[in-house]
Design an enzyme around this catalytic site. Structure first.
Site, PDB file in Angstrom:
ATOM      1  N   LYS A  28       0.831  -1.213   0.000  1.00 23.19           N
ATOM      2  CA  LYS A  28       0.000   0.000   0.000  1.00 23.19           C
ATOM      3  C   LYS A  28       0.866   1.262   0.000  1.00 23.19           C
ATOM      4  O   LYS A  28       0.673   2.163  -0.806  1.00 23.19           O
ATOM      5  CB  LYS A  28      -0.934   0.025   1.226  1.00 23.19           C
ATOM      6  CG  LYS A  28      -1.856  -1.177   1.337  1.00 23.19           C
ATOM      7  CD  LYS A  28      -2.757  -1.095   2.551  1.00 23.19           C
ATOM      8  CE  LYS A  28      -2.050  -1.191   3.890  1.00 23.19           C
ATOM      9  NZ  LYS A  28      -1.389  -2.476   4.161  1.00 23.19           N
ATOM     10  N   ARG A  65     -10.325   0.820   7.913  1.00 24.82           N
ATOM     11  CA  ARG A  65      -9.896  -0.524   8.278  1.00 24.82           C
ATOM     12  C   ARG A  65     -10.973  -1.295   9.002  1.00 24.82           C
ATOM     13  O   ARG A  65     -10.747  -2.444   9.398  1.00 24.82           O
ATOM     14  CB  ARG A  65      -8.704  -0.411   9.212  1.00 24.82           C
ATOM     15  CG  ARG A  65      -7.384  -0.852   8.633  1.00 24.82           C
ATOM     16  CD  ARG A  65      -6.358  -0.551   9.700  1.00 24.82           C
ATOM     17  NE  ARG A  65      -5.172  -1.324   9.602  1.00 24.82           N
ATOM     18  CZ  ARG A  65      -4.075  -0.903   8.980  1.00 24.82           C
ATOM     19  NH1 ARG A  65      -4.061   0.229   8.331  1.00 24.82           N
ATOM     20  NH2 ARG A  65      -3.013  -1.639   9.014  1.00 24.82           N
ATOM     21  N   ARG A  81      11.948  -4.839   5.523  1.00 25.01           N
ATOM     22  CA  ARG A  81      11.614  -3.440   5.200  1.00 25.01           C
ATOM     23  C   ARG A  81      12.381  -2.442   6.067  1.00 25.01           C
ATOM     24  O   ARG A  81      12.542  -2.619   7.259  1.00 25.01           O
ATOM     25  CB  ARG A  81      10.117  -3.236   5.411  1.00 25.01           C
ATOM     26  CG  ARG A  81       9.717  -1.769   5.379  1.00 25.01           C
ATOM     27  CD  ARG A  81       8.236  -1.584   5.337  1.00 25.01           C
ATOM     28  NE  ARG A  81       7.552  -2.225   6.443  1.00 25.01           N
ATOM     29  CZ  ARG A  81       6.244  -2.341   6.512  1.00 25.01           C
ATOM     30  NH1 ARG A  81       5.489  -1.894   5.532  1.00 25.01           N
ATOM     31  NH2 ARG A  81       5.680  -2.913   7.539  1.00 25.01           N
ATOM     32  N   ARG A 139      10.444  -0.690  11.675  1.00 22.80           N
ATOM     33  CA  ARG A 139       9.261  -0.593  12.527  1.00 22.80           C
ATOM     34  C   ARG A 139       9.248  -1.658  13.609  1.00 22.80           C
ATOM     35  O   ARG A 139       9.582  -2.811  13.352  1.00 22.80           O
ATOM     36  CB  ARG A 139       7.999  -0.721  11.654  1.00 22.80           C
ATOM     37  CG  ARG A 139       7.619   0.600  11.022  1.00 22.80           C
ATOM     38  CD  ARG A 139       6.584   0.454   9.947  1.00 22.80           C
ATOM     39  NE  ARG A 139       5.409  -0.330  10.325  1.00 22.80           N
ATOM     40  CZ  ARG A 139       4.358  -0.501   9.530  1.00 22.80           C
ATOM     41  NH1 ARG A 139       4.338   0.056   8.330  1.00 22.80           N
ATOM     42  NH2 ARG A 139       3.335  -1.228   9.933  1.00 22.80           N
ATOM     43  N   ARG A 193      -1.535  -8.832  13.176  1.00 25.25           N
ATOM     44  CA  ARG A 193      -1.911  -7.849  12.149  1.00 25.25           C
ATOM     45  C   ARG A 193      -2.699  -8.524  11.022  1.00 25.25           C
ATOM     46  O   ARG A 193      -3.674  -7.959  10.510  1.00 25.25           O
ATOM     47  CB  ARG A 193      -0.653  -7.173  11.582  1.00 25.25           C
ATOM     48  CG  ARG A 193      -0.025  -6.202  12.579  1.00 25.25           C
ATOM     49  CD  ARG A 193       1.401  -5.835  12.227  1.00 25.25           C
ATOM     50  NE  ARG A 193       1.554  -5.144  10.970  1.00 25.25           N
ATOM     51  CZ  ARG A 193       2.725  -4.951  10.351  1.00 25.25           C
ATOM     52  NH1 ARG A 193       3.845  -5.433  10.893  1.00 25.25           N
ATOM     53  NH2 ARG A 193       2.783  -4.301   9.229  1.00 25.25           N
TER      54      ARG A 193
HETATM   55  P1  AP5 Z   1       4.805  -1.624   1.929  1.00 22.73           P
HETATM   56  O1  AP5 Z   1       4.457  -0.836   0.720  1.00 22.73           O
HETATM   57  O2  AP5 Z   1       5.503  -0.935   3.037  1.00 22.73           O
HETATM   58  O3  AP5 Z   1       3.504  -2.395   2.454  1.00 22.73           O
HETATM   59  P2  AP5 Z   1       2.192  -1.871   3.187  1.00 22.73           P
HETATM   60  O4  AP5 Z   1       1.015  -2.494   2.513  1.00 22.73           O
HETATM   61  O5  AP5 Z   1       2.211  -0.376   3.287  1.00 22.73           O
HETATM   62  O6  AP5 Z   1       2.381  -2.579   4.583  1.00 22.73           O
HETATM   63  P3  AP5 Z   1       2.274  -2.035   6.075  1.00 22.73           P
HETATM   64  O7  AP5 Z   1       3.022  -2.964   6.931  1.00 22.73           O
HETATM   65  O8  AP5 Z   1       2.605  -0.574   6.139  1.00 22.73           O
HETATM   66  O9  AP5 Z   1       0.735  -2.210   6.310  1.00 22.73           O
HETATM   67  P4  AP5 Z   1      -0.009  -2.222   7.640  1.00 22.73           P
HETATM   68  O10 AP5 Z   1      -1.394  -2.126   7.170  1.00 22.73           O
HETATM   69  O11 AP5 Z   1       0.292  -3.354   8.504  1.00 22.73           O
HETATM   70  O12 AP5 Z   1       0.628  -0.957   8.424  1.00 22.73           O
HETATM   71  P5  AP5 Z   1       0.054   0.489   8.760  1.00 22.73           P
HETATM   72  O13 AP5 Z   1       1.200   1.385   8.873  1.00 22.73           O
HETATM   73  O14 AP5 Z   1      -1.056   0.847   7.859  1.00 22.73           O
HETATM   74  O15 AP5 Z   1       5.662  -2.866   1.456  1.00 22.73           O
HETATM   75  C1  AP5 Z   1       6.249  -3.773   2.384  1.00 22.73           C
HETATM   76  C2  AP5 Z   1       7.664  -4.168   1.959  1.00 22.73           C
HETATM   77  O16 AP5 Z   1       7.590  -4.948   0.765  1.00 22.73           O
HETATM   78  C3  AP5 Z   1       8.570  -2.981   1.621  1.00 22.73           C
HETATM   79  O17 AP5 Z   1       9.873  -3.269   2.071  1.00 22.73           O
HETATM   80  C4  AP5 Z   1       8.530  -2.878   0.095  1.00 22.73           C
HETATM   81  O18 AP5 Z   1       9.749  -2.395  -0.425  1.00 22.73           O
HETATM   82  C5  AP5 Z   1       8.292  -4.338  -0.315  1.00 22.73           C
HETATM   83  N1  AP5 Z   1       7.419  -4.429  -1.479  1.00 22.73           N
HETATM   84  C6  AP5 Z   1       6.289  -3.705  -1.746  1.00 22.73           C
HETATM   85  N2  AP5 Z   1       5.723  -4.094  -2.908  1.00 22.73           N
HETATM   86  C7  AP5 Z   1       6.498  -5.115  -3.381  1.00 22.73           C
HETATM   87  C8  AP5 Z   1       6.431  -5.938  -4.555  1.00 22.73           C
HETATM   88  N3  AP5 Z   1       5.427  -5.793  -5.455  1.00 22.73           N
HETATM   89  N4  AP5 Z   1       7.385  -6.885  -4.708  1.00 22.73           N
HETATM   90  C9  AP5 Z   1       8.405  -7.037  -3.798  1.00 22.73           C
HETATM   91  N5  AP5 Z   1       8.520  -6.277  -2.675  1.00 22.73           N
HETATM   92  C10 AP5 Z   1       7.578  -5.332  -2.472  1.00 22.73           C
HETATM   93  O19 AP5 Z   1      -0.557   0.242  10.211  1.00 22.73           O
HETATM   94  C11 AP5 Z   1       0.234  -0.060  11.305  1.00 22.73           C
HETATM   95  C12 AP5 Z   1      -0.597  -0.092  12.580  1.00 22.73           C
HETATM   96  O20 AP5 Z   1      -1.165   1.206  12.803  1.00 22.73           O
HETATM   97  C13 AP5 Z   1      -1.796  -1.046  12.574  1.00 22.73           C
HETATM   98  O21 AP5 Z   1      -1.425  -2.350  12.921  1.00 22.73           O
HETATM   99  C14 AP5 Z   1      -2.688  -0.367  13.604  1.00 22.73           C
HETATM  100  O22 AP5 Z   1      -2.252  -0.652  14.921  1.00 22.73           O
HETATM  101  C15 AP5 Z   1      -2.469   1.105  13.346  1.00 22.73           C
HETATM  102  N6  AP5 Z   1      -3.413   1.648  12.347  1.00 22.73           N
HETATM  103  C16 AP5 Z   1      -3.100   2.200  11.143  1.00 22.73           C
HETATM  104  N7  AP5 Z   1      -4.199   2.587  10.484  1.00 22.73           N
HETATM  105  C17 AP5 Z   1      -5.273   2.272  11.284  1.00 22.73           C
HETATM  106  C18 AP5 Z   1      -6.672   2.408  11.157  1.00 22.73           C
HETATM  107  N8  AP5 Z   1      -7.236   2.935  10.048  1.00 22.73           N
HETATM  108  N9  AP5 Z   1      -7.465   1.969  12.188  1.00 22.73           N
HETATM  109  C19 AP5 Z   1      -6.910   1.447  13.301  1.00 22.73           C
HETATM  110  N10 AP5 Z   1      -5.588   1.267  13.486  1.00 22.73           N
HETATM  111  C20 AP5 Z   1      -4.758   1.682  12.485  1.00 22.73           C
HETATM  112 MG    MG Z   2       2.381   0.987   4.897  1.00 28.65          MG
END
Ligand code: AP5
Ligand code: MG
Ligand code: ZN
Length: 223
Positions: free
Chosen positions: A13, A88, A127, A161, A172
């Site tokens: 994402k 979410r 990452r 992270r 997660r």
């Molecule tokens: P990356 O692009 O970083 O993946 P991502 O989908 O952004 O993954 P996240 O871990 O950020 O998602 P998440 O939903 O768990 O975390 P968030 O910060 O939203 O890619 C990952 C890796 O793969 C990178 O190293 C990249 O280089 C590599 N990659 C990407 N695409 C690739 C490809 N095609 N091929 C090969 N490699 C690739 O949330 C974190 C926490 O915050 C949650 O757990 C929760 O506690 C809280 N939170 C956030 N939003 C909310 C909400 N709306 N409601 C409640 N709690 C929330």
């Molecule tokens: Mg992310």
């Protein structure tokens, strides 16, 4: 253009949101990044979110919606935005509709990025991001060109992270399946849900997303 990216942790994402920012000149709104900034700056919101995030659980809807509503009302969102990691839960999706309606805005598309779970652990375990400009990297899939130096800004400081470990990842993923996946039918019923295969290479995924977005825009333009 106002869009949502939905997908499990590590689906790509954030990676895709940053590409779309450049292509369309619209802003990425990552609620995860916002919470991490609040934790870093020791804001009250950060204190409330910290333990939940470290355990891999979602932050309560009211806190999240409040934060997002304040952000989406800022002038830089007027041209459009990419929601990354929000909504979410079904209550968050419903709250978003109310916020957008009040601001006379609408969603153009919801992109679901799918991925094999076996690949996700490897993706998040490798990452890291630049501490200075936020550019995203991966030990194996996207290393910096020069070891220990950010390609974009030259900084030598990087962040990993605290929730990027196998144990927290289980929680997660579970949160994604039980709380987030149920919003997909909500957007499918509105006719704006598009699925994209997140297992392809980064640029291939980006191309597929842009094709789907362009056809969505065209559809709106021609009624
Ligand atoms: P990356 O692009 O970083 O993946 P991502 O989908 O952004 O993954 P996240 O871990 O950020 O998602 P998440 O939903 O768990 O975390 P968030 O910060 O939203 O890619 C990952 C890796 O793969 C990178 O190293 C990249 O280089 C590599 N990659 C990407 N695409 C690739 C490809 N095609 N091929 C090969 N490699 C690739 O949330 C974190 C926490 O915050 C949650 O757990 C929760 O506690 C809280 N939170 C956030 N939003 C909310 C909400 N709306 N409601 C409640 N709690 C929330
Ligand atoms: Mg992310
Ligand atoms: Zn940098």
């Amino acid at each position: 253009m106002n869009i949502i990216l939905i997908g499990p942790p590590g689906a790509g994402k954030g990676t895709q949101a940053r590409i779309l920012e450049e292509t369309y000149g619209i802003v990425q709104l990552s609620t995860g990044d916002m919470f991490r900034a609040a934790i870093r700056d020791q804001e009250p919101l950060g204190l409330q979110a910290k333990a939940l995030m470290e355990a891999g659980n979602l932050v309560p809807d009211d806190l999240t919606v409040q934060m997002l509503e304040a952000r989406i009302s800022k002038p830089d969102c007027a041209k459009g935005f990419i929601l990354d990691g929000f909504p979410r839960t079904v209550p968050q999706a419903e709250a978003l509709d109310r916020v957008l309606e009040a601001q006379n805005k609408k969603l153009d598309a919801v992109i679901e990025i799918t991925a094999d779970e076996s690949a996700l652990i490897e993706r998040i375990a490798g990452r890291f991001t630049c501490a200075s400009c936020g550019a995203g990297y991966h030990d194996a899939f996207k290393p910096t060109q020069k070891d220990g130096v950010c390609d974009s800004c030259g900084s030598q400081e990087f962040l990993r992270r605290s929730d990027d470990n196998a144990e927290t990842m289980k929680t997660r993923l579970q949160a994604f399946h039980t709380q987030t996946a149920p919003i997909l039918p909500y957007y499918k019923a509105k006719g704006i849900l598009k699925e994209v295969d997140g297992m392809a290479e980064v640029q291939t995924v980006a191309k597929e997303i842009k094709e789907k977005l362009n056809s969505a825009i065209l559809r709106y333009a021609t009624g």
